[in-house]
Design a protein around this motif. Structure first.
Motif, short mmCIF file in Angstrom:
data_model
loop_
_atom_site.label_atom_id
_atom_site.label_comp_id
_atom_site.label_asym_id
_atom_site.label_seq_id
_atom_site.Cartn_x
_atom_site.Cartn_y
_atom_site.Cartn_z
N GLU A 140 52.79 42.61 41.36
CA GLU A 140 52.46 43.16 42.52
C GLU A 140 53.88 43.39 43.23
O GLU A 140 54.20 42.32 43.99
CB GLU A 140 51.21 42.78 43.61
N ARG B 352 42.13 45.08 37.82
CA ARG B 352 43.12 46.41 37.54
C ARG B 352 42.97 46.74 36.36
O ARG B 352 43.06 45.91 35.25
CB ARG B 352 44.76 45.93 37.78
N GLU B 366 42.33 49.98 40.43
CA GLU B 366 42.58 48.70 41.14
C GLU B 366 41.48 48.58 42.16
O GLU B 366 41.13 49.62 42.86
CB GLU B 366 43.71 48.52 41.75
#
Lengths: 251, 643
Positions: A140, B352, B366
């Protein structure tokens, strides 16, 4: 002033246009002459972990299968890598976004412009890199989400420890993250604030007013204080991130 | 690199905008990069930037031997400059500044890192990092300033800062057939000192003898952080990662708060604060577990799952004596003893999904969910003060759906929509502070419920209609609604809306001409219900900003290259955020422009000389233009490449 600058610009472009018959080449920024995009597996021998973890990264979302040779693999951020494979020690044959944020700005145009606003993190000045806050190789790129090891705003506290706490009296807004009040890439407002007056605080702290002659926040009359600046800059709630002594975040 | 600057008007504003001093020599070594494999398996890497006149240095030195070790040193130092107006501040016609000299702070980072990379053994790393910040930050504060009968209650000031951060890390990483293990231990020792001054200009002009409030803080932060991560690849379709992090923090602080009169003596009574022996101590214990799964059940389908549990427990105490009458010897007219405790538990889940089987399209989805419970207990021992028990529950949901696409060779793009909903509920079991009896009364959680609802739309399109032209367009719309409800009162809504349009065009009509142009327009609006209230003379805070970046490079021949760069950033409607001269003197509109003309000439195959001229211009809507500047930079430099 503005008109004169435009005149100079047009004149300069005119001069350059008049001389274009020369058969020479400009090397545009972010291009590596003679290099071609390569398939991602070609990068694996030296960058195995990066390649293996790519599918779990943020940028993998927009990487379209079969388009690596069009630059939608590692080349999205590092440029064409064929010459870098041939000579790993030559420094200018691969793009390192940590040193050159312009590669990030090819897609994130708005961020480049925000770094040109009056108040901004010094990315274009070379003192902060996009990678200081964003983990583009991580699962992320916003490394402060709930699924990461880092907490909300942890990345900000690396350089702003004064706001980190822990405090005896915490401001709940800190739990929402720094971006609830700050426009972190660049802002027209000092301290990178979203707004520079009491509207910023009244988003959460405005309450229904029952008496038109005074303006209450909690049970305190703020009528004369509202026009005097934002709630923290006018030396009232100065410890807006948290206080160790005052439950109203005043000192 | 060498340079010279001619200047006019506000030097401090120029330094803040461009982060270099205009009255110092700016020559030095801009960039030196070395990669030298000096022996089989050995590599020396170095990068150096040093501009002594600007106190701007960035040095990296790394030596490595394959399958043995690496050692790295990184040192970085630079100045951060601030204007002397406390940020944007609509001054009087006459500069009315408290700040005596150009404010700025020195930033200094040192990193020493050593790694042992022996084959078939764990990789061991050790690092020491030191970060320093010392100087002044410009700010605004309470104060009275008067000119021509106009009186304002907010003035520029500075805050002295002196930060000293030391971080030590040791780590080990072991790759094994059964499982990969990473272990890291981190210690941090931080000392932060700040001094903030509020001045009161009784006579309308700044004076060293003005009455003032001095607020000094010294914070000592110590933490120990232990992290263990495990990674196991089961097969090509499934891999698991998990980890645990424990953090222990001890945060002590001391504060001195004095209200002084114009003769420098303590000024007691009323709202004035004179604190003695103000100390605090916060102890934090934090545990975090996370577990992630990466699965590829079928070809081109990637599924990730996330679980996270975190608990933070904090115990705090603080004490101080507020002396309200002579002899100010800590005879403690008011002795405050405060205890505070929070227990914060959050649980997070996420998933996800990305699918790449469809030709030329890459869709993804997601979802993240978070549930939290925070118990807060606060108590002030002094009679008549507060005691509160609050239980805060929250629920946060984040959904993202997007698509990357490449329909044909000349066109690519991506679209994404994200929705974030967060619901907070505050249950005040106990709140003794309601001295006036005004409804809703009391602190702190007069908020009963509060919901944040955020929508973010993002689009990017890139096209190459012909080989010599590339265009990119990006649009983002971000809308946030904050719905708050206080005990016994109605719901109130606040809105934040931001739209950003940006686009760029890059043209190479001929091989020796490169032109690129970019523009961004952004509109931001923050609106609360306060604008409807007669007693709160405020309005929606809004404004527009537009930024242009244009560059052209032209190669006259194989040796000579010219360049032109014009950048401008201008704002609109921010000036309207000032209600009147009496209130909120915090915004104005401005235009910043730079024009740079450059020439590069290659005198040898490996040697290039360059020269550039830059014009910097700043113009703001301020009535007296006291922040405006026009500056010129003429610079010369050279570049040598060795092989």
């Amino acid at each position: 002033m503005k008109a004169s600058l435009y005149t100079v610009l047009i004149l300069a472009l005119g001069i350059t246009s008049c001389a274009i018959y020369q058969k020479t080449s400009v090397v545009p920024p972010l291009e590596i002459p003679g290099a071609k995009h390569v398939k991602m597996r070609m990068c694996a021998p030296c960058h195995r972990e990066r390649v293996e973890s790519f599918e779990s990264t943020t940028h993998a979302r927009i990487a379209v299968k079969g388009m690596e040779k069009e630059g939608l693999g590692c080349g999205m951020c590092h440029g064409p890598g064929s010459l870098h494979m041939e000579n790993e020690y030559e420094p200018n044959l691969i793009i390192n976004p940590r040193k050159n944020p312009d590669i990030c700005f090819r897609c994130h145009l708005d961020k480049k412009a925000e770094f040109r606003l009056q108040y901004h993190h010094p990315v274009l000045e070379g003192r902060v890199a996009c990678a200081d806050c964003h983990d583009s190789h991580g699962s992320e790129s916003r490394s402060w989400t709930l699924t990461s090891f880092s907490d909300t705003s942890q990345v900000c506290f690396k350089c702003h420890p004064e706001q980190r706490g822990p405090f005896v009296f915490e401001h709940d807004a800190m739990r929402e993250g720094c971006t609830i009040c700050h426009k972190v890439h660049g802002s027209v407002n000092d301290k990178l604030l979203i707004a520079r007056d009491s509207n910023l605080c009244l988003r959460c702290h405005f309450q229904t007013q029952l008496d038109s002659s005074r303006f209450l926040v909690g049970d305190s009359n703020h009528t004369t204080r509202m026009p005097r600046g934002s709630c923290f800059s006018a030396a009232c709630h100065t410890t807006v991130h948290g206080s160790n002594f005052d439950d109203h975040l005043r000192y | 690199m060498g340079g010279d600057i001619a200047k006019s008007r506000d030097d401090e504003k120029f330094s803040e905008d461009w982060q270099f001093k205009d009255d110092s020599f700016i020559g030095g070594l801009e960039h030196l990069e070395l990669r030298y494999p000096f022996k089989e398996g050995w590599l020396l890497k170095s990068e150096i930037k040093t501009l002594p006149g600007q106190r701007d240095h960035d040095l990296t030195l790394e030596v490595s031997k394959k399958d043995l070790f690496y050692a790295r040193i990184h040192y970085k130092k630079f100045q951060r400059y601030y204007d002397d107006s406390g940020g944007v501040y609509k001054n009087f016609a006459t500069p009315f500044l408290v700040i005596p000299e150009e404010p700025g702070s020195d930033r200094e980072n040192l990193l020493l890192e050593l790694g042992l990379t022996l084959p078939d053994l764990p990789i061991f790393t050790f690092s020491y990092e030191r970060k320093l910040r010392d100087g002044e930050i410009s700010s605004l504060t309470w104060g009275e300033a008067e000119e021509g009968g106009v009186d304002r209650h907010i003035v520029p000031t500075i805050k002295d800062v002196d930060d000293n951060i030391n971080i030590i890390k040791i780590g080990a990483e072991y790759k094994h057939d059964i499982v990969n293990i990473e272990v890291e231990q981190r210690w941090e020792f931080t000392d932060l000192e700040t001094v903030r001054t509020e001045k009161n200009f009784d006579e309308g002009l700044p004076n060293t003898n003005d009455a003032k409030v001095i607020d000094e803080k010294d914070t000592f932060y110590e933490s120990s952080q232990t992290t263990v991560k495990l990674n196991k690849t089961i097969n090509k379709k499934l891999s698991l990662t998990g980890g645990y992090r424990y953090i222990k923090i001890d945060n002590d602080s001391e504060t001195i708060l004095r209200t002084l009169n114009s003769s420098g003596a303590i000024n007691p009574g009323g709202f004035r604060k004179n604190w003695f022996d103000a100390d605090s101590d916060s102890d934090v214990n934090s545990h975090l577990w996370n577990f992630n799964v990466l699965a590829k059940p079928i070809k081109d389908l990637t599924v990730q799952g996330f679980l996270r549990l975190k608990n933070i427990h904090r115990d705090s105490v603080s004490t101080f004596s507020n002396d309200t009458s002579p002899p100010f010897d800590n005879s403690a007219d008011e002795r405050h003893d405060i205890t505070a405790r929070t227990n914060n538990t959050t649980f997070g889940e996420g998933i996800r999904v990305a699918y790449k089987r469809i030709p030329r399209i890459a869709p993804y989805f997601e979802a993240e969910w978070q549930q939290g419970d925070i118990e807060i207990k606060e108590k002030e021992s002094l009679s008549g003060f507060f005691q509160r028990d609050t239980d805060r529950d929250y629920d946060k949901q984040t959904y993202t759906i997007g698509l990357g696409f490449y329909p044909f060779k000349k066109f690519s793009g991506s679209v994404q929509y994200r929705k974030v909903v967060k619901k907070n509920e505050y249950d005040d079991d106990l709140d003794t502070e309601s001295p006036t009896g005004i409804d809703p009364g009391g602190y702190s959680a007069f908020i009963d419920k509060q919901d944040f609802d955020t929508d973010i739309y993002t689009t990017r399109l890139t096209a190459h209609p012909i080989n010599s032209i590339t265009t990119t367009f990006r649009y983002e719309y971000r809308a946030q609604e904050i719905d708050s409800k206080m005990d016994g009162l109605s719901r109130e809504l606040a809105h934040v809306d931001m739209q950003t349009f940006s686009g760029s065009v890059t043209i190479t009509p001929f091989s020796n001409l490169f032109i690129t142009s970019m523009v961004m327009h952004q509109n931001l609006r923050v609106k609360t219900r306060a604008r409807n209230d007669q007693a709160a003379p405020t309005r929606a805070f809004e404004g527009d900003s537009t930024t242009f970046v244009n560059t052209a490079i032209f190669a006259l021949n194989e040796k000579t290259e010219f360049s032109v760069d014009y950048q401008a950033s201008l704002t609109g409607n921010y000036d309207e955020n000032n209600i009147n001269d009496l209130g909120l003197p915090l915004e104005h509109d401005y235009t910043i422009q730079t024009l740079t003309l450059g020439v590069r000439h290659k005198i040898r195959k490996n040697t290039t000389l360059w020269s550039k001229y830059s014009l910097y211009d700043y113009d703001e809507s301020h009535i007296a233009d006291i922040d405006d500047y026009t500056e010129h930079l003429l610079a010369f430099g050279g570049e040598i490449r060795f092989r």
